[in-house]
Write an enzyme that holds these catalytic residues in place. Structure first.
Site, short mmCIF file in Angstrom:
data_model
loop_
_atom_site.label_atom_id
_atom_site.label_comp_id
_atom_site.label_asym_id
_atom_site.label_seq_id
_atom_site.Cartn_x
_atom_site.Cartn_y
_atom_site.Cartn_z
CG HIS A 298 -2.10 -1.06 0.84
ND1 HIS A 298 -1.97 -2.38 1.19
CD2 HIS A 298 -3.24 -0.95 0.12
CE1 HIS A 298 -3.03 -3.04 0.73
NE2 HIS A 298 -3.81 -2.21 0.09
NE ARG B 38 -10.79 -2.01 0.74
CZ ARG B 38 -9.66 -2.37 0.10
NH1 ARG B 38 -9.64 -3.44 -0.64
NH2 ARG B 38 -8.58 -1.66 0.21
CB CYS C 207 -10.41 -2.58 -8.13
SG CYS C 207 -10.59 -3.72 -6.76
NE ARG D 92 -0.87 -6.16 -1.57
CZ ARG D 92 -2.10 -5.68 -1.61
NH1 ARG D 92 -3.14 -6.44 -1.34
NH2 ARG D 92 -2.31 -4.44 -1.96
CG ASN E 125 -3.24 -5.16 -5.89
OD1 ASN E 125 -2.88 -5.28 -7.05
ND2 ASN E 125 -3.70 -4.02 -5.40
CG ASP E 126 -5.07 -8.85 -0.95
OD1 ASP E 126 -3.93 -8.99 -0.47
OD2 ASP E 126 -5.84 -7.95 -0.59
NE ARG F 9 -6.23 -0.11 -2.08
CZ ARG F 9 -5.85 -0.03 -3.37
NH1 ARG F 9 -5.82 1.15 -3.98
NH2 ARG F 9 -5.51 -1.10 -4.03
CD GLU G 137 -9.43 -8.42 -1.82
OE1 GLU G 137 -8.51 -7.66 -2.10
OE2 GLU G 137 -10.08 -8.33 -0.75
C1 PEP Z 1 -6.47 -5.90 -4.24
O1 PEP Z 1 -6.17 -6.71 -3.37
O2 PEP Z 1 -6.27 -6.08 -5.47
C2 PEP Z 1 -7.14 -4.64 -3.87
C3 PEP Z 1 -7.59 -3.81 -4.79
O3 PEP Z 1 -7.20 -4.32 -2.55
P1 PEP Z 1 -5.91 -3.81 -1.74
O4 PEP Z 1 -4.81 -3.53 -2.72
O5 PEP Z 1 -6.31 -2.59 -1.00
O6 PEP Z 1 -5.62 -4.97 -0.86
MG MG Z 2 -7.00 -6.51 -1.41
#
Ligand code: PEP
Ligand code: MG
Length: 595
Positions: free
Chosen positions: A190, A333, A503, A466, A455-456, A297, A432
Site C-alpha cells: 500500500h 470498500r 481493481c 506482496r 493484488n491479493d 480504500r 481476492e
Molecule cells: C487488491 O487486493 O487487489 C485490492 C484492490 O485491494 P488492496 O490492494 O487494498 O488490498
Molecule cells: Mg485486497
C-alpha cells in the site's frame, strides 16, 4: 565512480535530485567524557525545549489544516517531553557515567528500539515508538542536525529510507518529494500504491545501506525500470535528463487527451474507473475522465490517528465523495485493515503472518463496534449519490451472509430511527482469495457485483507476500493460474448476470489492458494517474483481437511466456508513438494555419 543499484520500479518517472537519507542510523553520535554533568543536563534541557516548540507549531498547523482530531497524535509526544522520569534518568546517568548527553540519548533510543522489535504488547510498542521518535528529535537538536519533518522538506529531494508506512506517504511533502527509494517494500504494497497515486517516481526492494550515499549528493532514480544511480557521470545525467524530458512530453500529450468512456476501436465497452485512498484524490481532471470510483480504500481514514473516525466523520466523507462524483457511481470498500495497513490503536497484537491474519472482513466481523458505525455511515451517505458498497477478503457464502446479517441489523436500526438510506444499495464481493474463486458461482447468486482484487488474489494464489521484497520476483500477475482465476470469476459473474470489474494494480498497467479486455472484464479501476495511458491503449485496440489473444494466453504454460507475448503485443500497438505523431501533426497544422 557511478554505482547502479537495481530494484523494482513501482512509481513511474525519472527523478534527479539531492538525496535525503532518512533514519536515526544516518546520525554519527560521538561518545566522550563530560565532566560537567550540569552543563550536559543544560544542553539536554535546551534540546527538549526546542523540540517542544517545534512539535507545538506542527500541532497547531495540523489542527488548522486537517482538524483537531488529526492533531491528537502530538499530545502523546508533548506529554513525553514533560515526563519527569525521563529527565531524572538522564540526570542520574550524566552524574554516574560522566558521558556526553547525545551518547546517553542515543543509548535510550537503542534500548527502546529493541522494545519495539521484541514487545508483544502493542501498547508498549506504541509508547516505545513515541520515545524513539522524540529521542531522535532531541538527538538531532543536540547534534545540530535538524530533524527531518516528513511533511515539510526545505527543498526538493529524493527521499531514501529503509521503509515508510502508507500513513507516511499520505502525509509526506508532495511538492518537494521528487522521488522515493525504499529498501523494504513490494510493487503492490500500500506504500507503493499510494506513491503511484501521488505520482511520485518510486523504486523499492534494493539495499543502499552499504553504499556511500551521502545526504545532499545528486542521485538518479528511474521508476520505470527500477534503477537508482549514485554518483552519476555527466553523460549519464544528460541521458536521464533527456529521458525525463521525453516523459514530460508524453505526459502532456496524454493529459490533453479527452478520454471518454472506455471503448475499443470496434466499439466494445470496458468501463474505466479510478481507485482512491483519500477523498482529496478526486481532482477536476479525474472527475472529468473517470466513469466512476471503482474502489475507495476507506482504511486510510483510520490510519495515523489514535481513535477510529466517528460515524459522523465518515458520513461526511462518503457523502462529499458521492456528491462530488454524481451521477457517476462510487464504490466504497469497507475497512480493510491488517496486512501492511496497521492501526496500532485497533490491532492489539503483532501477528506472525499478518497477510494471513486478522485483516479486512475478518477483523470487521469480530469488531461490530467499529464495523457498524461504518455501515451506518455508508447507508446514510447512499442518498447523496450513486454509492455502492463492497466487502474485502470474502472467503465464501457463509461469511458473506454473516456480513449481510450485520448490514440488515444496521438497516433495521436506521429504519427505526427514521434515518433515510437507499434500500437497494448495490452490494459487491471482492474476489481476492482462491477460495472465493472456487465458490464464485455461489457468491454470484448472493451479491450484485464482483470486483477482482488481483493484488491479493495473486499474493494468495502464488503464496507470495506482496510486501516482501526478497520474493518479489515471484509475484507474477501473468501466471497461468492467475489468468484462469480471472476467467473463472468473470464466467461465474456472467452466468449469474452480474458485472465483474478488476481493481488490483494490473488494471492500471497498460500492458495488461488487452488481456483484461479479452477476458471479458466489464470494468477496470486504477490509480487516477494511470487512467489516461490505459484509456489511450484501450481506444487503440480491437475487442475481437483481444479475445483471440486472451484465449491463446489461457493455453500457455508459463508466466514468462505470457509476459513476453503481452510485452510484444504492447510494443507492436505503438499507441504512444501514434498519439505523439498525431499531436505533432496537429501542432504543425496549427502553425501552418497561423502563418
Ligand atoms: C487488491 O487486493 O487487489 C485490492 C484492490 O485491494 P488492496 O490492494 O487494498 O488490498
Ligand atoms: Mg485486497
Amino acid at each position: 565512480m557511478e554505482v547502479l543499484l537495481r530494484g523494482i520500479g513501482v512509481g513511474p518517472g525519472v527523478a534527479i535530485g539531492p538525496a535525503l537519507v532518512l533514519g536515526a542510523s544516518s546520525l554519527d553520535v560521538p561518545k566522550y567524557r563530560a565532566t560537567d554533568p550540569a552543563k550536559e543536563l543544560g544542553r539536554f534541557d535546551h534540546a527538549v525545549a526546542e523540540v517542544r516548540k517545534e512539535i507545538d507549531a506542527t500541532r497547531h498547523r495540523t489542527a488548522e489544516e486537517f482538524g483537531s482530531q488529526h492533531a491528537e497524535i502530538f499530545e502523546a509526544h508533548m506529554l513525553l517531553l514533560e515526563d519527569v522520569a525521563m529527565r531524572e534518568e538522564m540526570e542520574k546517568r550524566l552524574k554516574q557515567e560522566s558521558l556526553n548527553a547525545e551518547f546517553l540519548v542515543d543509548d535510550m533510543i537503542k534500548r527502546y528500539s529493541k522494545i519495539i522489535q521484541e514487545a508483544p504488547d502493542p501498547r508498549f510498542r506504541e509508547r516505545a515508538e513515541d520515545v524513539v521518535d522524540i529521542g531522535t528529535r532531541i538527538l538531532r537538536k543536540l547534534l545540530h542536525k535538524e530533524n527531518i519533518d516528513l511533511e515539510h522538506f526545505e527543498s526538493p529531494c529524493i527521499v531514501m529510507a529503509h521503509t515508510l508506512s502508507p500513513a507516511d506517504i499520505e502525509h509526506i511533502d508532495k511538492v518537494n518529494t521528487l522521488g522515493l527509494v525504499l529498501e523494504q517494500s513490494g510493487a503492490t504494497s500500500h506504500t507503493a500504491i499510494l506513491a503511484r497515486a501521488f505520482e511520485i517516481p518510486t523504486v523499492v526492494g534494493l539495499s543502499f545501506t552499504n553504499t556511500a550515499v551521502t545526504a545532499g549528493e545528486t542521485i538518479v532514480l528511474d521508476g520505470d525500470n527500477g534503477d537508482v544511480m549514485l554518483h552519476p557521470a555527466p553523460e549519464s545525467l544528460r541521458s536521464y535528463r533527456s529521458k525525463q524530458k521525453d516523459e514530460e512530453r508524453k505526459k502532456k500529450v496524454l493529459a490533453a487527451q479527452a478520454t471518454g468512456p472506455g471503448t475499443t476501436l470496434d466499439a466494445h465497452r470496458m468501463a474505466t474507473m479510478i481507485n482512491i485512498e483519500l477523498p482529496e484524490e478526486i481532482t477536476p481532471l479525474s472527475r472529468m475522465r473517470a466513469e466512476g470510483v471503482g474502489l475507495f480504500r476507506t482504511e486510510f481514514l483510520y490510519l495515523d490517528r489514535r481513535t477510529p473516525p466517528s460515524e459522523e466523520e465518515q458520513y461526511k466523507a462518503y457523502s462529499r465523495l458521492a456528491e462530488s462524483m454524481k451521477p457517476l457511481p462510487v464504490t466504497i470498500r469497507t475497512l480493510d485493515l491488517g496486512g501492511d495497513k496497521v492501526a496500532p490503536h485497533l490491532m492489539r497484537e503483532t501477528e506472525p503472518n499478518p497477510q494471513l491474519g486478522w485483516r479486512a472482513i475478518r477483523f470487521c466481523l469480530d469488531q461490530p463496534d467499529i464495523f457498524k458505525p461504518q455501515l451506518r455511515a455508508i447507508l446514510r451517505a447512499s442518498v447523496h449519490g450513486d454509492l455502492r458498497v463492497m466487502f474485502p477478503l470474502i472467503s465464501g457464502v457463509d461469511q458473506f451472509r454473516q456480513v449481510i446479517s450485520i448490514l440488515n441489523d444496521v438497516r433495521a436500526d436506521l429504519e427505526r430511527e427514521s434515518i433515510p438510506f437507499r434500500p437497494d444499495l448495490p452490494i459487491g464481493t471482492m474476489i481476492e482469495l482462491p477460495a472465493a474463486v472456487e465458490v464464485a458461482d455461489q457468491l454470484a447468486k448472493e451479491c450484485d457485483f464482483f470486483s477482482l482484487g488481483t493484488n491479493d488474489l495473486i499474493q494468495y494464489t502464488l503464496a507470495v507476500d506482496r510486501v516482501n521484497q526478497r520474493i518479489a520476483h515471484m509475484y507474477s500477475p501473468a501466471h497461468p493460474a492467475v489468468l484462469r482465476m480471472i476467467r473463472r470469476t468473470v464466467k461465474a459473474a456472467k452466468t449469474a448476470g452480474i458485472p465483474c470489474s478488476v481493481c488490483g494494480e494490473i488494471a492500471g498497467d497498460p500492458k495488461f489492458t488487452e488481456l483484461l479486455l479479452g477476458l471479458d472484464v466489464d470494468a477496470i479501476s486504477m490509480s487516477p494517474s494511470a487512467l489516461p495511458r490505459v484509456s489511450a491503449e484501450l481506444a487503440n485496440m480491437e475487442y475481437s483481437k483481444a479475445k483471440r489473444f486472451a484465449n491463446k494466453a489461457l493455453r500457455m504454460h508459463s508466466a514468462a511466456e505470457i509476459e513476453s507475448t503481452i510485452e510484444k503485443r504492447f510494443h507492436q500497438r505503438r499507441t504512444m508513438e501514434t498519439l505523439l505523431k498525431s499531436f505533432e501533426n496537429r501542432d504543425e497544422n496549427r502553425a501552418d494555419s497561423e502563418n
